[in-house]
Scaffold this motif. Structure first.
Motif, PDB file in Angstrom:
ATOM      1  N   ASN A 132       0.959  -1.906  24.719  1.00  0.00           N
ATOM      2  CA  ASN A 132      -0.191  -2.497  24.731  1.00  0.00           C
ATOM      3  C   ASN A 132      -1.659  -1.553  25.451  1.00  0.00           C
ATOM      4  N   HIS A 133      -0.712  -0.343  26.307  1.00  0.00           N
ATOM      5  CA  HIS A 133      -1.336   1.041  27.152  1.00  0.00           C
ATOM      6  C   HIS A 133      -1.627   1.984  24.987  1.00  0.00           C
ATOM      7  N   CYS A 134      -0.439   1.529  24.328  1.00  0.00           N
ATOM      8  CA  CYS A 134      -1.325   2.603  23.212  1.00  0.00           C
ATOM      9  C   CYS A 134      -1.364   1.781  22.037  1.00  0.00           C
ATOM     10  N   HIS A 135      -0.361   1.159  22.003  1.00  0.00           N
ATOM     11  CA  HIS A 135      -0.637   0.329  20.567  1.00  0.00           C
ATOM     12  C   HIS A 135      -2.241  -1.287  20.496  1.00  0.00           C
ATOM     13  N   GLY A 136      -2.071  -1.418  21.713  1.00  0.00           N
ATOM     14  CA  GLY A 136      -3.330  -1.924  21.781  1.00  0.00           C
ATOM     15  C   GLY A 136      -3.556  -3.468  22.315  1.00  0.00           C
ATOM     16  N   PRO A 137      -4.383  -3.840  22.851  1.00  0.00           N
ATOM     17  CA  PRO A 137      -4.008  -5.664  23.309  1.00  0.00           C
ATOM     18  C   PRO A 137      -3.372  -6.246  21.446  1.00  0.00           C
ATOM     19  N   ASP A 138      -2.340  -7.065  21.721  1.00  0.00           N
ATOM     20  CA  ASP A 138      -1.963  -8.106  20.729  1.00  0.00           C
ATOM     21  C   ASP A 138      -0.767  -7.388  19.604  1.00  0.00           C
ATOM     22  N   GLY A 139      -1.042  -5.840  19.752  1.00  0.00           N
ATOM     23  CA  GLY A 139      -0.573  -4.857  19.045  1.00  0.00           C
ATOM     24  C   GLY A 139      -1.298  -5.192  17.792  1.00  0.00           C
ATOM     25  N   VAL A 140      -2.936  -4.591  17.992  1.00  0.00           N
ATOM     26  CA  VAL A 140      -3.619  -4.637  16.828  1.00  0.00           C
ATOM     27  C   VAL A 140      -4.112  -2.935  16.629  1.00  0.00           C
ATOM     28  N   GLY A 141      -3.460  -2.196  17.586  1.00  0.00           N
ATOM     29  CA  GLY A 141      -3.509  -1.276  17.336  1.00  0.00           C
ATOM     30  C   GLY A 141      -4.959  -0.479  18.262  1.00  0.00           C
ATOM     31  N   SER A 142      -4.609   0.988  18.145  1.00  0.00           N
ATOM     32  CA  SER A 142      -6.285   1.553  19.528  1.00  0.00           C
ATOM     33  C   SER A 142      -6.223   3.433  18.505  1.00  0.00           C
ATOM     34  N   THR A 143      -6.863   4.078  18.805  1.00  0.00           N
ATOM     35  CA  THR A 143      -7.310   4.968  18.441  1.00  0.00           C
ATOM     36  C   THR A 143      -6.361   5.803  18.813  1.00  0.00           C
ATOM     37  N   ALA A 197      -2.473   4.883  18.744  1.00  0.00           N
ATOM     38  CA  ALA A 197      -1.109   4.647  17.907  1.00  0.00           C
ATOM     39  C   ALA A 197      -1.410   3.262  16.972  1.00  0.00           C
ATOM     40  N   SER A 198      -0.517   3.549  16.199  1.00  0.00           N
ATOM     41  CA  SER A 198      -0.505   2.594  15.017  1.00  0.00           C
ATOM     42  C   SER A 198      -0.481   1.012  14.976  1.00  0.00           C
ATOM     43  N   SER A 199      -1.599   0.267  14.855  1.00  0.00           N
ATOM     44  CA  SER A 199      -0.889  -1.361  14.702  1.00  0.00           C
ATOM     45  C   SER A 199      -0.103  -1.893  14.614  1.00  0.00           C
ATOM     46  N   GLY A 237       3.237  15.175  13.550  1.00  0.00           N
ATOM     47  CA  GLY A 237       1.571  15.764  13.849  1.00  0.00           C
ATOM     48  C   GLY A 237       1.164  15.659  15.035  1.00  0.00           C
ATOM     49  N   ALA A 238       0.529  15.353  15.850  1.00  0.00           N
ATOM     50  CA  ALA A 238       0.420  14.878  17.698  1.00  0.00           C
ATOM     51  C   ALA A 238       1.332  13.598  18.115  1.00  0.00           C
ATOM     52  N   SER A 239       1.276  12.915  17.400  1.00  0.00           N
ATOM     53  CA  SER A 239       1.316  11.905  17.282  1.00  0.00           C
ATOM     54  C   SER A 239       2.608  11.502  17.970  1.00  0.00           C
ATOM     55  N   VAL A 240       3.362  10.781  19.152  1.00  0.00           N
ATOM     56  CA  VAL A 240       4.770  10.993  19.320  1.00  0.00           C
ATOM     57  C   VAL A 240       4.806   9.798  20.194  1.00  0.00           C
ATOM     58  N   MET A 241       5.826   8.932  20.090  1.00  0.00           N
ATOM     59  CA  MET A 241       6.180   8.260  21.133  1.00  0.00           C
ATOM     60  C   MET A 241       8.057   8.272  21.083  1.00  0.00           C
ATOM     61  N   LYS A 242       7.656   8.075  22.583  1.00  0.00           N
ATOM     62  CA  LYS A 242       9.108   8.759  23.409  1.00  0.00           C
ATOM     63  C   LYS A 242      10.102   7.135  23.279  1.00  0.00           C
ATOM     64  N   GLY A 243      11.260   7.599  23.558  1.00  0.00           N
ATOM     65  CA  GLY A 243      12.592   6.326  23.069  1.00  0.00           C
ATOM     66  C   GLY A 243      12.761   5.453  24.650  1.00  0.00           C
ATOM     67  N   PHE A 244      13.081   3.867  23.633  1.00  0.00           N
ATOM     68  CA  PHE A 244      12.915   3.799  25.775  1.00  0.00           C
ATOM     69  C   PHE A 244      14.476   3.353  25.679  1.00  0.00           C
ATOM     70  N   ASP A 303       0.253  -4.934  11.767  1.00  0.00           N
ATOM     71  CA  ASP A 303      -1.026  -5.134   9.915  1.00  0.00           C
ATOM     72  C   ASP A 303       0.332  -4.202   8.737  1.00  0.00           C
ATOM     73  N   ARG A 304       1.065  -3.532   9.436  1.00  0.00           N
ATOM     74  CA  ARG A 304       2.202  -3.544   8.694  1.00  0.00           C
ATOM     75  C   ARG A 304       3.642  -3.631   9.055  1.00  0.00           C
ATOM     76  N   PRO A 305       4.069  -3.937   9.460  1.00  0.00           N
ATOM     77  CA  PRO A 305       5.333  -4.903  10.168  1.00  0.00           C
ATOM     78  C   PRO A 305       6.531  -4.079   9.920  1.00  0.00           C
ATOM     79  N   LEU A 306       7.575  -3.412  10.764  1.00  0.00           N
ATOM     80  CA  LEU A 306       8.088  -3.015   9.673  1.00  0.00           C
ATOM     81  C   LEU A 306       9.620  -4.071  10.385  1.00  0.00           C
ATOM     82  N   ASP A 307      10.726  -3.825   9.362  1.00  0.00           N
ATOM     83  CA  ASP A 307      12.370  -5.645   9.534  1.00  0.00           C
ATOM     84  C   ASP A 307      12.513  -4.614  11.027  1.00  0.00           C
ATOM     85  N   ILE A 308      13.342  -5.675  11.108  1.00  0.00           N
ATOM     86  CA  ILE A 308      14.153  -5.705  12.365  1.00  0.00           C
ATOM     87  C   ILE A 308      15.018  -4.783  13.098  1.00  0.00           C
TER      88      ILE A 308
END
Length: 146
Positions: free
Chosen positions: A66-77, A79-81, A104-111, A84-89
């Motif tokens: 939620n720190h990046c993707h916002g509360p409840d998965g709704v997205g933020s400025t 990172a994306s929601s 671009g400037a958007s990067v998500m690290k791996g976990f 709204d457009r879920p990925l398959d498993i």
């Protein structure tokens, strides 16, 4: 008339019959049509109460995602929601483990090596799937008592 199409496709009447039999089996075995349709769901929510896996997904999501993707998965400025457009498993697992860059400037690290998230990817997915499909609203869900 026996099945004999050269293209290997099932005739529409066979597909309809299969669907009717499958739903009838689910209802006849104590299930409901809703449960028959929910076979591919990774969550179970009944009257707003989440199963243990989905509830754990809520907890894990709100511990870090939620720190990046916002509360409840709704997205933020930032990172994306994720609802709204879920990925398959499979894609979701790959992105969470390996990360993603949009070029671009958007990067998500791996976990993949994070013990707080890697073992719980499917739980997080269950929570986000329930949110995406409207089975859970925003906020902490009720959970089935053990």
């Amino acid at each position: 008339m026996p099945y004999s199409r050269s293209d290997g496709a099932w005739p529409l009447r066979h597909l309809v019959l299969f669907a009717v039999v499958a739903c009838g089996f689910a209802v006849g075995s104590g299930g409901t049509l809703q449960e028959a349709a929910a076979v591919d769901k990774s969550y179970r929510v009944v009257d707003g109460t989440a199963d243990a896996r989905t509830y754990n997904g809520y907890r894990r999501y709100h511990a870090g995602c939620n720190h990046c993707h916002g509360p409840d998965g709704v997205g933020s400025t930032f990172a994306s929601s994720l609802v709204d457009r879920p990925l398959d498993i499979e894609e979701f697992r790959r992105v969470v483990r390996n990360g993603r860059s949009s070029g671009g400037a958007s990067v998500m690290k791996g976990f993949a090596n994070d013990p707080n998230f890697a073992p719980y990817i499917d739980d997080i997915y269950a929570y986000l799937q329930a949110r995406s499909e409207g089975a859970l609203g925003r906020g902490r869900p009720k959970r089935v008592e053990p």
